[in-house]
Design a protein around this motif. Structure first.
Motif, PDB file in Angstrom:
ATOM      1  N   ASP A  44      -8.785   7.944   2.427  1.00 22.31           N
ATOM      2  CA  ASP A  44      -9.465   7.343   2.020  1.00 22.31           C
ATOM      3  C   ASP A  44      -8.988   5.109   2.763  1.00 22.31           C
ATOM      4  O   ASP A  44      -9.106   4.771   2.139  1.00 22.31           O
ATOM      5  CB  ASP A  44      -9.024   6.670   0.600  1.00 22.31           C
ATOM      6  N   LEU A  45      -8.143   5.757   3.696  1.00 24.23           N
ATOM      7  CA  LEU A  45      -7.443   4.683   3.835  1.00 24.23           C
ATOM      8  C   LEU A  45      -8.622   3.222   5.033  1.00 24.23           C
ATOM      9  O   LEU A  45      -9.559   4.170   4.947  1.00 24.23           O
ATOM     10  CB  LEU A  45      -6.532   4.784   5.349  1.00 24.23           C
ATOM     11  N   ILE A 104       0.834   5.100   0.848  1.00 25.72           N
ATOM     12  CA  ILE A 104      -0.086   6.660   0.958  1.00 25.72           C
ATOM     13  C   ILE A 104       0.433   7.247   0.865  1.00 25.72           C
ATOM     14  O   ILE A 104       1.644   7.583   1.190  1.00 25.72           O
ATOM     15  CB  ILE A 104      -0.018   6.326   2.312  1.00 25.72           C
ATOM     16  N   ASP A 141      -5.572  -1.721   4.731  1.00 27.90           N
ATOM     17  CA  ASP A 141      -4.282  -1.092   4.010  1.00 27.90           C
ATOM     18  C   ASP A 141      -3.549  -1.114   5.110  1.00 27.90           C
ATOM     19  O   ASP A 141      -2.312  -0.562   5.176  1.00 27.90           O
ATOM     20  CB  ASP A 141      -4.597   0.097   3.765  1.00 27.90           C
ATOM     21  N   ARG A 183      -3.573   4.636  -2.361  1.00 28.24           N
ATOM     22  CA  ARG A 183      -4.660   5.691  -0.805  1.00 28.24           C
ATOM     23  C   ARG A 183      -3.864   7.155  -0.673  1.00 28.24           C
ATOM     24  O   ARG A 183      -2.927   7.612  -1.071  1.00 28.24           O
ATOM     25  CB  ARG A 183      -4.311   4.322   0.493  1.00 28.24           C
ATOM     26  N   THR A 192      -1.484  -0.836  -3.797  1.00 25.30           N
ATOM     27  CA  THR A 192      -2.156  -0.680  -4.004  1.00 25.30           C
ATOM     28  C   THR A 192      -2.762   1.173  -3.686  1.00 25.30           C
ATOM     29  O   THR A 192      -1.228   1.809  -2.619  1.00 25.30           O
ATOM     30  CB  THR A 192      -3.648  -1.034  -3.361  1.00 25.30           C
ATOM     31  N   THR A 202       0.511  -1.084   0.072  1.00 26.10           N
ATOM     32  CA  THR A 202       0.138   0.258   0.110  1.00 26.10           C
ATOM     33  C   THR A 202       0.914   1.373   0.115  1.00 26.10           C
ATOM     34  O   THR A 202       1.984   1.435   0.421  1.00 26.10           O
ATOM     35  CB  THR A 202      -1.086   0.276   1.865  1.00 26.10           C
TER      36      THR A 202
END
Length: 369
Positions: free
Chosen positions: A201-202, A144, A206, A197, A195, A142
């Protein structure tokens, strides 16, 4: 054993011979070399291995040559590498001869290694194998990514999700870094879900993936919580009245923390960035000990881009990845604060093997070490 095989192992055998037989009445242990060179025991062992030898970089061989140039490297069982300025003329001559010999053996080992690689079909190579951005197959990742403030988002084209031409990526800052890193992660981990994020939006899943915090994400509640739990000695300080802009602050137990500022020229509308300061961290994900947490941050967007490129730029990624392995070994977490040079509009990829480029290094050894 073929000639190429002998060339690949000759350096490893010579390094072991120096440790075992340099001084017949004084046997040096791998643990003592670890102490003197400030590297992991596993790394010392890999340099001496004749089965799966790792080839040391030149600056490590220079330490070997300096260490074994004088018996004064060992005092009461304590191992150290003396500065070259402390060596006698005879010891300096010995150091130069040893360094020349080890450099030659390294060159021959590299030539033999490359010859062996060239005989393999290119489709069978894994060019990402030793890169920190390569994770075990199938494990989710993920990213971020930093997010533009709300007041800035209203100034970009089609800011509303209700617009016909709305583009969701517009809400992210550090798009250069995101584009570079996302592509590299997908290429290095083709069997993993990558992904993207924004902090807002987490989702629950995640947090338990391999997490990558990208860009100026310090003001997010989520990412601030992650940083507090890993308790880093480096923190980003925003612009304050009376200060020369934002900076990174390093706390190492003293009363006064060290401050590292970017360099600028000009002022006002004519100000230009000459050198940014950026931060790279790799450690254990506090929400899943079987996954990692990585932070790529900078004072400005080009610092973020530079620290990302340190491990994606094909001209530097292998060299910088090798430096991380050699410097930090089996540490559970580590970080580098680095300079990122800006030339005109171009960001110069930092070379972590150069002392000048690295502003601060930190690591946490494995439990019980």
């Amino acid at each position: 054993m073929s000639g190429d095989d002998r060339a690949q192992t000759a350096l490893a055998r010579r390094l072991r011979e120096l440790r075992n037989s340099r001084w017949p009445d004084l046997r040096i242990t791998q643990a003592q070399l670890r102490q003197a060179f400030e590297v992991s025991l596993a790394l010392i062992s890999s340099w001496e291995s004749t089965r799966a030898a790792k080839i040391p970089p030149p600056h490590r061989l220079e330490k070997y040559a300096t260490f074994f140039a004088t018996r004064r490297s060992i005092v009461n069982g304590h191992a150290r590498v003396l500065p070259l300025t402390d060596l006698t003329p005879d010891e300096l001559d010995e150091q130069r001869e040893l360094f020349a010999e080890l450099t030659r053996l390294r060159r021959e080992a590299l030539r033999a290694q490359l010859s062996g690689e060239d005989s393999e079909p290119s489709s069978g190579r894994d060019i990402y194998r030793d890169n920190p951005w390569r994770f075990p197959d199938g494990e989710p990742i993920t990213i971020i990514c930093s997010q533009l403030p709300e007041d800035q988002r209203t100034t970009i084209p089609y800011p509303s999700p209700d617009g016909l031409d709305y583009i969701e990526l517009y809400k992210h800052s550090d798009l250069d870094s995101l584009f570079e890193l996302h592509g590299h992660l997908r290429a290095a981990n083709p069997r993993s879900l990558v992904t993207l994020r924004a902090p807002e939006d987490l989702r629950s899943d995640d947090f338990t993936a391999h997490l990558v915090l990208l860009g100026g994400i310090d003001n997010s509640e989520v990412t601030t919580s992650l940083r507090e739990r890993i308790q880093l000695p480096v923190r980003k300080v925003p612009d304050r009245d009376g200060e020369l802009g934002p900076y990174f602050e390093v706390h190492e137990g003293g009363d006064t923390p060290a401050r590292h500022h970017p360099r600028h020229t000009g002022s006002g509308a004519d100000i230009r960035l000459l050198e940014d300061v950026a931060f790279f961290y790799r450690g254990v994900n506090p929400d899943n000990v079987e996954r990692t947490l990585t932070i790529c941050n900078g004072m400005y967007a080009r610092g973020v881009y530079g620290v990302v490129r340190a491990l994606t730029d094909e001209r530097f990624r292998d060299r910088n990845a090798a430096y991380l392995r050699e410097r930090f070994g089996d540490a559970t977490s580590y970080s580098i604060l680095t300079r990122v040079l800006i030339v005109g509009r171009a960001v110069v990829t930092p070379d972590w093997t150069r002392d000048y480029v690295r502003l601060h290094e930190w690591s946490q050894p494995p439990p019980g070490d």
